[in-house]
Design an enzyme around this catalytic site. Structure first.
Site, PDB file in Angstrom:
ATOM      1  N   ARG A 231       0.842  -1.272   0.006  1.00 43.03           N
ATOM      2  CA  ARG A 231       0.003   0.123  -0.039  1.00 43.03           C
ATOM      3  C   ARG A 231       0.889   1.195   0.127  1.00 43.03           C
ATOM      4  O   ARG A 231       1.916   1.399   0.794  1.00 43.03           O
ATOM      5  CB  ARG A 231      -1.033   0.103   1.357  1.00 43.03           C
ATOM      6  CG  ARG A 231      -2.090  -1.089   1.115  1.00 43.03           C
ATOM      7  CD  ARG A 231      -3.057  -0.395   0.093  1.00 43.03           C
ATOM      8  NE  ARG A 231      -4.435  -1.119  -0.263  1.00 43.03           N
ATOM      9  CZ  ARG A 231      -4.512  -2.269  -0.981  1.00 43.03           C
ATOM     10  NH1 ARG A 231      -3.493  -2.454  -1.896  1.00 43.03           N
ATOM     11  NH2 ARG A 231      -5.531  -3.128  -0.817  1.00 43.03           N
ATOM     12  N   HIS A 279      -1.412  -0.057  -9.916  1.00 42.59           N
ATOM     13  CA  HIS A 279      -2.011  -0.885  -9.063  1.00 42.59           C
ATOM     14  C   HIS A 279      -2.667  -2.206  -9.747  1.00 42.59           C
ATOM     15  O   HIS A 279      -3.700  -2.616  -9.738  1.00 42.59           O
ATOM     16  CB  HIS A 279      -3.062  -0.407  -8.365  1.00 42.59           C
ATOM     17  CG  HIS A 279      -3.716  -1.054  -7.149  1.00 42.59           C
ATOM     18  ND1 HIS A 279      -4.027  -0.413  -5.850  1.00 42.59           N
ATOM     19  CD2 HIS A 279      -3.701  -2.283  -6.788  1.00 42.59           C
ATOM     20  CE1 HIS A 279      -4.432  -1.383  -5.129  1.00 42.59           C
ATOM     21  NE2 HIS A 279      -4.209  -2.560  -5.397  1.00 42.59           N
TER      22      HIS A 279
HETATM   23  P1  NDP Z   1      -1.772 -10.614   5.177  1.00 46.14           P
HETATM   24  O1  NDP Z   1      -2.830 -10.155   6.437  1.00 46.14           O
HETATM   25  O2  NDP Z   1      -1.882 -11.931   5.018  1.00 46.14           O
HETATM   26  O3  NDP Z   1      -0.505 -10.073   5.817  1.00 46.14           O
HETATM   27  C1  NDP Z   1       0.073  -9.081   6.397  1.00 46.14           C
HETATM   28  C2  NDP Z   1       1.469  -9.176   6.776  1.00 46.14           C
HETATM   29  O4  NDP Z   1       1.688  -8.162   7.136  1.00 46.14           O
HETATM   30  C3  NDP Z   1       1.530 -10.035   7.953  1.00 46.14           C
HETATM   31  O5  NDP Z   1       2.746 -10.748   7.935  1.00 46.14           O
HETATM   32  C4  NDP Z   1       1.562  -9.123   9.218  1.00 46.14           C
HETATM   33  O6  NDP Z   1       2.083  -9.622  10.326  1.00 46.14           O
HETATM   34  C5  NDP Z   1       2.214  -8.011   8.593  1.00 46.14           C
HETATM   35  N1  NDP Z   1       2.068  -6.796   9.400  1.00 46.14           N
HETATM   36  C6  NDP Z   1       0.611  -6.057   9.587  1.00 46.14           C
HETATM   37  N2  NDP Z   1       1.016  -5.094  10.614  1.00 46.14           N
HETATM   38  C7  NDP Z   1       2.405  -4.931  10.739  1.00 46.14           C
HETATM   39  C8  NDP Z   1       3.284  -4.365  11.498  1.00 46.14           C
HETATM   40  N3  NDP Z   1       2.487  -3.263  12.370  1.00 46.14           N
HETATM   41  N4  NDP Z   1       4.456  -4.559  11.754  1.00 46.14           N
HETATM   42  C9  NDP Z   1       4.978  -5.672  10.875  1.00 46.14           C
HETATM   43  N5  NDP Z   1       4.359  -6.449  10.309  1.00 46.14           N
HETATM   44  C10 NDP Z   1       3.057  -6.298  10.050  1.00 46.14           C
HETATM   45  O7  NDP Z   1      -1.799  -9.870   3.738  1.00 46.14           O
HETATM   46  P2  NDP Z   1      -1.706  -9.997   2.441  1.00 46.14           P
HETATM   47  O8  NDP Z   1      -0.402 -10.761   2.307  1.00 46.14           O
HETATM   48  O9  NDP Z   1      -2.744 -11.073   1.701  1.00 46.14           O
HETATM   49  O10 NDP Z   1      -1.627  -8.917   1.463  1.00 46.14           O
HETATM   50  C11 NDP Z   1      -0.860  -7.735   2.138  1.00 46.14           C
HETATM   51  C12 NDP Z   1      -1.270  -6.637   1.357  1.00 46.14           C
HETATM   52  O11 NDP Z   1      -0.910  -6.529   0.016  1.00 46.14           O
HETATM   53  C13 NDP Z   1      -2.701  -6.313   1.510  1.00 46.14           C
HETATM   54  O12 NDP Z   1      -3.241  -5.804   2.731  1.00 46.14           O
HETATM   55  C14 NDP Z   1      -2.971  -5.107   0.267  1.00 46.14           C
HETATM   56  O13 NDP Z   1      -2.673  -3.714   0.817  1.00 46.14           O
HETATM   57  C15 NDP Z   1      -1.780  -5.576  -0.546  1.00 46.14           C
HETATM   58  N6  NDP Z   1      -2.029  -6.114  -1.677  1.00 46.14           N
HETATM   59  C16 NDP Z   1      -1.824  -5.594  -3.057  1.00 46.14           C
HETATM   60  C17 NDP Z   1      -2.102  -5.793  -4.334  1.00 46.14           C
HETATM   61  C18 NDP Z   1      -1.580  -5.204  -5.632  1.00 46.14           C
HETATM   62  O14 NDP Z   1      -2.058  -5.456  -6.620  1.00 46.14           O
HETATM   63  N7  NDP Z   1      -0.842  -4.186  -5.321  1.00 46.14           N
HETATM   64  C19 NDP Z   1      -2.966  -7.219  -4.620  1.00 46.14           C
HETATM   65  C20 NDP Z   1      -3.291  -7.632  -3.056  1.00 46.14           C
HETATM   66  C21 NDP Z   1      -3.009  -7.118  -1.944  1.00 46.14           C
HETATM   67  P3  NDP Z   1       1.790 -11.239  11.136  1.00 46.14           P
HETATM   68  O15 NDP Z   1       2.073 -11.977  10.087  1.00 46.14           O
HETATM   69  O16 NDP Z   1       2.328 -10.970  12.171  1.00 46.14           O
HETATM   70  O17 NDP Z   1       0.300 -10.724  11.352  1.00 46.14           O
HETATM   71  C1  OXD Z   2      -6.036  -6.020  -3.005  1.00 41.82           C
HETATM   72  C2  OXD Z   2      -5.509  -5.288  -3.945  1.00 41.82           C
HETATM   73  O1  OXD Z   2      -6.221  -5.582  -2.131  1.00 41.82           O
HETATM   74  O2  OXD Z   2      -5.932  -5.280  -5.371  1.00 41.82           O
HETATM   75  O3  OXD Z   2      -6.655  -6.967  -3.448  1.00 41.82           O
HETATM   76  O4  OXD Z   2      -4.797  -4.327  -3.805  1.00 41.82           O
END
Ligand code: NDP
Ligand code: OXD
Length: 316
Positions: A231, A279
């Site tokens: 993000r 994106h």
């Molecule tokens: P998940 O919820 O599975 O994973 C999030 C990860 O971030 C976890 O490992 C979590 O830690 C970590 N995290 C969250 N907060 C913190 C923090 N304060 N400090 C350290 N680590 C933190 O999400 P996904 O992997 O499924 O997706 C991640 C992001 O990717 C989505 O939220 C979205 O914003 C983005 N995305 C972008 C896309 C694109 O096309 N550009 C498509 C899809 C998603 P923990 O494991 O300990 O919970």
């Molecule tokens: C998602 C994205 O969060 O596309 O799925 O960014």
């Protein structure tokens, strides 16, 4: 027969209608669908499940008094996680299509920088000796992945599989074969100091907003590269620009932005050290995501726990 509201943009409906019908049929579920744009508005109290897309028309969930779940088509739920009108369980999208898409995008952009592909694109000029420029082996390149969730873990594993010296960082402790892991605010400096290439796949939460700023970017090695498909809010735009302009960072490849679409006048578009992609890193695809939605509806109908529930307190 469950009644499903498809609260996504109208253009997505034909492909999703077919994919959802097929995926539900695999569970012997015959559902009825309603859409926000149909001629006769449906009774909100009759909706059992809401398929939600942040680009769709539904903003207020209060009328859906009997809905059993809100099922997001997006992985990132920052736009609705704090929405007090959602009293139902909120599930985010975790699916194979998103995961594979993210792995491919991340590996492609990491390899671009690792192999210095840009150098060869501009040195195809007849000068054989001048283009002699070999990359180190992947095992001598340190890559850090911030965020080890569904997508970050898959990306880190793929990078480790390519041989990169891979490290990952998450909120809680994690163990991933072939990947060194660190967690929590105390681990951040360590993982950034060793990040020749940094990949950020973090959700947008109050804790991750502005995480990469003047001070933390300064921890990264000279000449490092940032790749952000998570993000836009994780980066402070002006601090990134300054780090690039003074040569501390070599390049940033950005798929996500604080404001989307990225305004035409934003300095990122024309910056020589920034690559913008709109994106597209990982897309939710009807065929794969419909299977996840259908499985959650099956679970909802059977009274079983739903998959991929959002932790509303943590914001992801
Ligand atoms: P998940 O919820 O599975 O994973 C999030 C990860 O971030 C976890 O490992 C979590 O830690 C970590 N995290 C969250 N907060 C913190 C923090 N304060 N400090 C350290 N680590 C933190 O999400 P996904 O992997 O499924 O997706 C991640 C992001 O990717 C989505 O939220 C979205 O914003 C983005 N995305 C972008 C896309 C694109 O096309 N550009 C498509 C899809 C998603 P923990 O494991 O300990 O919970
Ligand atoms: C998602 C994205 O969060 O596309 O799925 O960014």
């Amino acid at each position: 027969m469950p009644c499903i509201l498809f609260a996504a943009p109208e253009a997505k409906w034909p492909a999703y209608h077919e994919a959802l019908t097929n995926a539900l049929a695999q569970h012997d579920i015959a559902a009825s669908f309603v859409t926000p744009w149909q001629d006769r508005p449906a009774d909100p109290a009759g909706i059992d499940y809401i398929i939600y897309d942040p680009e769709g028309p539904v903003r207020d969930f209060t009328p859906y008094t009997n809905a059993r779940a809100v099922l997001s088509l997006w992985a990132g739920v920052e736009r609705i996680v704090g929405d007090a009108s959602i009293t139902q369980p909120l599930c985010r999208m975790v699916d194979d299509g998103l995961e594979r898409g993210m792995v491919e995008w991340v590996c492609g952009h990491v390899l671009r920088h690792h192999l210095d592909i840009d150098f060869f694109l501009v040195h195809q000029n007849g000068d054989w000796q001048g283009a002699q420029h070999a990359a180190p082996l992947a095992r001598d390149r340190r890559v850090t992945v911030l965020g080890l969730g569904a997508l970050g873990t898959a990306a880190a594993q793929a990078l480790a599989g390519l041989g990169f010296d891979t490290c990952g960082w998450s909120r809680r402790p994690k163990q991933i074969d072939g990947v060194q892991t660190c967690h929590g605010p105390d681990g951040l400096e360590h993982v950034l100091r060793r990040a020749d290439i940094l990949v950020t796949i973090l959700p947008q939460t109050p804790q991750t907003t502005g995480l990469l700023n003047h001070d933390t970017l300064a921890w990264m090695p000279e000449g490092a590269v940032v790749i952000n498909p998570g993000r836009g809010s994780v980066l402070v735009d002006n601090d990134l620009l300054r780090a690039l302009d003074r040569g501390h960072l070599a390049h940033a490849t950005l798929d996500v932005f604080t404001i989307e679409p990225l305004p035409e006048t934003h300095p990122f578009w024309a910056h020589p050290k920034i690559t913008v992609t709109p994106h597209i890193a990982a897309q939710t695809r009807p065929d794969t995501s419909a299977r996840v939605i259908a499985e959650n509806i099956r679970r909802g109908e059977a009274g079983e726990p739903l998959l991929h529930l959002v932790d509303r307190a943590q914001g992801y």
